[in-house]
Design a protein around this motif. Sequence first.
Motif, PDB file in Angstrom:
ATOM      1  N   ILE A 236       0.770  -1.181  -0.058  1.00 51.17           N
ATOM      2  CA  ILE A 236      -0.074   0.004   0.018  1.00 51.17           C
ATOM      3  C   ILE A 236       0.760   1.214   0.078  1.00 51.17           C
ATOM      4  O   ILE A 236       0.561   2.084  -0.569  1.00 51.17           O
ATOM      5  CB  ILE A 236      -1.089   0.099   1.162  1.00 51.17           C
ATOM      6  CG1 ILE A 236      -1.889  -1.201   1.143  1.00 51.17           C
ATOM      7  CG2 ILE A 236      -1.592   1.369   1.315  1.00 51.17           C
ATOM      8  CD1 ILE A 236      -2.918  -1.259   2.267  1.00 51.17           C
ATOM      9  N   ARG A 237       1.993   1.136   0.677  1.00 52.52           N
ATOM     10  CA  ARG A 237       2.830   2.552   0.706  1.00 52.52           C
ATOM     11  C   ARG A 237       3.409   2.643  -0.554  1.00 52.52           C
ATOM     12  O   ARG A 237       3.463   3.962  -0.995  1.00 52.52           O
ATOM     13  CB  ARG A 237       3.725   2.275   1.983  1.00 52.52           C
ATOM     14  CG  ARG A 237       4.739   3.402   2.335  1.00 52.52           C
ATOM     15  CD  ARG A 237       5.728   3.197   3.235  1.00 52.52           C
ATOM     16  NE  ARG A 237       5.260   2.483   4.356  1.00 52.52           N
ATOM     17  CZ  ARG A 237       4.684   3.303   5.418  1.00 52.52           C
ATOM     18  NH1 ARG A 237       4.721   4.673   5.412  1.00 52.52           N
ATOM     19  NH2 ARG A 237       4.107   2.887   6.586  1.00 52.52           N
ATOM     20  N   ALA A 238       3.835   1.457  -1.065  1.00 54.03           N
ATOM     21  CA  ALA A 238       4.595   1.789  -2.498  1.00 54.03           C
ATOM     22  C   ALA A 238       3.564   2.105  -3.609  1.00 54.03           C
ATOM     23  O   ALA A 238       3.795   2.886  -4.337  1.00 54.03           O
ATOM     24  CB  ALA A 238       5.257   0.218  -2.786  1.00 54.03           C
ATOM     25  N   ASP A 239       2.311   1.944  -3.304  1.00 55.36           N
ATOM     26  CA  ASP A 239       1.147   2.252  -4.415  1.00 55.36           C
ATOM     27  C   ASP A 239       1.055   3.866  -4.288  1.00 55.36           C
ATOM     28  O   ASP A 239       0.868   4.634  -5.224  1.00 55.36           O
ATOM     29  CB  ASP A 239      -0.065   1.449  -4.001  1.00 55.36           C
ATOM     30  CG  ASP A 239      -1.248   1.904  -5.117  1.00 55.36           C
ATOM     31  OD1 ASP A 239      -0.818   1.439  -6.268  1.00 55.36           O
ATOM     32  OD2 ASP A 239      -2.456   2.321  -4.553  1.00 55.36           O
ATOM     33  N   LEU A 240       0.801   4.280  -2.881  1.00 55.27           N
ATOM     34  CA  LEU A 240       1.013   5.556  -2.768  1.00 55.27           C
ATOM     35  C   LEU A 240       1.830   6.418  -3.054  1.00 55.27           C
ATOM     36  O   LEU A 240       1.699   7.437  -3.882  1.00 55.27           O
ATOM     37  CB  LEU A 240       0.627   5.944  -1.201  1.00 55.27           C
ATOM     38  CG  LEU A 240      -0.989   5.392  -0.620  1.00 55.27           C
ATOM     39  CD1 LEU A 240      -0.835   5.678   0.859  1.00 55.27           C
ATOM     40  CD2 LEU A 240      -2.123   5.722  -1.252  1.00 55.27           C
ATOM     41  N   HIS A 241       3.073   5.878  -2.855  1.00 52.38           N
ATOM     42  CA  HIS A 241       4.295   6.660  -3.583  1.00 52.38           C
ATOM     43  C   HIS A 241       4.218   6.446  -5.172  1.00 52.38           C
ATOM     44  O   HIS A 241       4.631   7.538  -5.744  1.00 52.38           O
ATOM     45  CB  HIS A 241       5.804   5.900  -3.090  1.00 52.38           C
ATOM     46  CG  HIS A 241       6.962   6.362  -3.725  1.00 52.38           C
ATOM     47  ND1 HIS A 241       7.455   7.596  -3.427  1.00 52.38           N
ATOM     48  CD2 HIS A 241       7.666   5.765  -4.601  1.00 52.38           C
ATOM     49  CE1 HIS A 241       8.548   7.808  -3.791  1.00 52.38           C
ATOM     50  NE2 HIS A 241       8.758   6.934  -4.791  1.00 52.38           N
ATOM     51  N   HIS A 242       3.708   5.658  -5.691  1.00 48.24           N
ATOM     52  CA  HIS A 242       3.684   5.537  -7.080  1.00 48.24           C
ATOM     53  C   HIS A 242       2.776   6.700  -7.866  1.00 48.24           C
ATOM     54  O   HIS A 242       3.017   7.216  -8.724  1.00 48.24           O
ATOM     55  CB  HIS A 242       3.196   4.060  -7.634  1.00 48.24           C
ATOM     56  CG  HIS A 242       2.773   3.904  -8.993  1.00 48.24           C
ATOM     57  ND1 HIS A 242       3.914   4.238  -9.934  1.00 48.24           N
ATOM     58  CD2 HIS A 242       1.620   3.758  -9.762  1.00 48.24           C
ATOM     59  CE1 HIS A 242       3.338   4.007 -11.283  1.00 48.24           C
ATOM     60  NE2 HIS A 242       1.887   3.698 -11.075  1.00 48.24           N
ATOM     61  N   GLU A 243       1.805   6.735  -6.968  1.00 52.27           N
ATOM     62  CA  GLU A 243       0.817   7.822  -7.477  1.00 52.27           C
ATOM     63  C   GLU A 243       1.296   8.946  -7.700  1.00 52.27           C
ATOM     64  O   GLU A 243       1.190   9.923  -8.428  1.00 52.27           O
ATOM     65  CB  GLU A 243      -0.569   8.022  -6.495  1.00 52.27           C
ATOM     66  CG  GLU A 243      -1.552   6.511  -6.591  1.00 52.27           C
ATOM     67  CD  GLU A 243      -2.580   6.673  -5.703  1.00 52.27           C
ATOM     68  OE1 GLU A 243      -2.603   7.950  -4.845  1.00 52.27           O
ATOM     69  OE2 GLU A 243      -3.499   5.842  -5.594  1.00 52.27           O
ATOM     70  N   SER A 244       2.079   9.355  -6.492  1.00 45.70           N
ATOM     71  CA  SER A 244       2.937  10.666  -6.311  1.00 45.70           C
ATOM     72  C   SER A 244       3.871  10.738  -7.439  1.00 45.70           C
ATOM     73  O   SER A 244       4.208  11.834  -8.113  1.00 45.70           O
ATOM     74  CB  SER A 244       3.385  10.888  -4.978  1.00 45.70           C
ATOM     75  OG  SER A 244       4.092  12.118  -4.828  1.00 45.70           O
ATOM     76  N   GLU A 245       4.693   9.616  -7.541  1.00 45.13           N
ATOM     77  CA  GLU A 245       5.627   9.855  -8.819  1.00 45.13           C
ATOM     78  C   GLU A 245       5.093   9.992 -10.144  1.00 45.13           C
ATOM     79  O   GLU A 245       5.548  10.607 -10.952  1.00 45.13           O
ATOM     80  CB  GLU A 245       6.485   8.518  -8.698  1.00 45.13           C
ATOM     81  CG  GLU A 245       7.464   8.288  -7.560  1.00 45.13           C
ATOM     82  CD  GLU A 245       8.644   9.384  -7.692  1.00 45.13           C
ATOM     83  OE1 GLU A 245       9.133   9.452  -8.690  1.00 45.13           O
ATOM     84  OE2 GLU A 245       8.868  10.045  -6.765  1.00 45.13           O
ATOM     85  N   ARG A 246       3.866   9.331 -10.093  1.00 47.63           N
ATOM     86  CA  ARG A 246       3.118   9.181 -11.742  1.00 47.63           C
ATOM     87  C   ARG A 246       2.918  10.840 -11.758  1.00 47.63           C
ATOM     88  O   ARG A 246       2.807  11.251 -12.890  1.00 47.63           O
ATOM     89  CB  ARG A 246       1.905   8.675 -11.477  1.00 47.63           C
ATOM     90  CG  ARG A 246       1.253   8.309 -12.762  1.00 47.63           C
ATOM     91  CD  ARG A 246       0.102   7.246 -12.935  1.00 47.63           C
ATOM     92  NE  ARG A 246      -0.974   7.858 -11.815  1.00 47.63           N
ATOM     93  CZ  ARG A 246      -2.090   6.997 -11.481  1.00 47.63           C
ATOM     94  NH1 ARG A 246      -2.411   6.160 -12.605  1.00 47.63           N
ATOM     95  NH2 ARG A 246      -2.757   7.401 -10.729  1.00 47.63           N
TER      96      ARG A 246
END
Length: 524
Positions: free
Chosen positions: A466-476
């Motif tokens: 979940i933490r990685a997914d939220l980080h991915h949203e920001s990176e995107r």
Amino acid sequence: MARIAFILLTHKDPDGIIAQAERLTQTGDYVAIHFDARAKPEHYRKLRSALDANPNVTFAKKRVKCGWGEWSLVAATLEAVKAAVADFPRATHFYMLSGDCMQIKSAEYAHNFLDAEEVDYIESFDFFSSGWIKTGMKEDRLVYRHWFNERNQPKRFYLAYNLQKQLKLSREVPGDLQMMIGSQWWCLRRRTMEQVLDFIKARPDVMRFFRTTWIPDETFFQTIVHHLIPETEIRTRTLTFLMFTDYGMPANFYNDHYDLLLAQDYLFARKISPEARDLKQRLGELWTREGVDFAVSNEGRALHRFLTGRGRIGRRFAPRFWEAEATLGRERTLTLILCKKWHVAKRLVAEFRKRSSIPALDYVFNEMGPLPDLGGIETSPEKRNRHRRALMRMVFDHENADRMVICVDPAELDVIEDFTRDKCQTRILEIECQFSDDYLKGHAQRVGLAGQHTPPQVVEQMLPTIRADLHHESERLRDAEFENYALMREGGEIEDNARALAHALDIPSDMAQELAELDYIFRD
């Protein structure tokens, strides 16, 4: 020959108003301007500097701070009317306009049209029996007192309204008046206007009544003219061509509507899209032309009924010509606040509202937060997202605003990209938050990844993903390289966050500093 004094209510676009006034007075007609007291002082100075030397232009002696639905719009109209009656003794007719109106006939045609009959043109239908009001508040506009503006002070508006209903504090309308309703775009003869001014001097009770009605610009002149003037001298119609979409908002006209507009049995049209530059130029040149033969077919409203009717026979998405350019408008600015912790963005927006008159909305595409009555488009998340640009354009129009702020979940990349592709200026403020394990566990439950009975060890195993997914949203978001992007960080330097706020919200640095110093915003 008829000579028209145009009553022009406006609040923006001084260059457009100057051009409009100069154009309308070239043919011997007059313009009386009320420029909203809330508008920028430099815009008013620009108007006065450009038009004071024109003897056929006058300004309201008193400027009123106007708000949609308020008595202030009638008060502003009366100020402009008084100035026109006093300064233009040769004016035979008084024609109500806004800055969004443009002529669709020549002055020659308009003068001949008004000379043909000794009548007033004003919509005036029986308020209680006509069914003129399709949605929203009806009788309660009159029988309860409205001291607050629904848009600017919704809580106070509905608190006062509901309290009166609970305590049964309804009132009677003035006994000798038949309440009428209709469009605020009228054209009245001089003697009618003089009788109206005499009437309001003699009847302070009527003035007191209307001052606390809701949307009185649709009832005040309509009722008084009907009270004073024989029905045989009233044509219950407007001379301004306007249509409403099936969402209940005024339709815009665009560059390819020139022939359609000229064929209508009206003198002016509203609203002309700010983007329709070619249409504005062609209509602007039309006013002073002579000998133009207008072939009036008047099919506009029938075409409107046909297109909106497709939905009732199973073709809901038939193309509407008023949606030909589904844009918020080049002159508008939309700021998107992107934050995964919704309560953080909502707190920031709430503090921003306290300090600014710019409309700011919560997550209108993610949850059913309150929106004004927009004819049904706002009634479900599906409709809001399906017609998101049309929705936001209507909210802009409803708020009478050029700038707006909304919150968007960072996962909604399609929403973000859609608005950044619009012709409006889009600004982005991403709020980067820190996510504790407890927050992520709650997030897992909110989005349905975990339930109350999910074993704790299973939830623990999900947290890194979940933490990685939220980080991915920001990176995107950052990989998209949006223009006018700013980043505010939880735990970041106050000065850096203040600069990001000032840039994204286009606010003074001291206001941005105040907001950046509010540490409670980030608390879970």
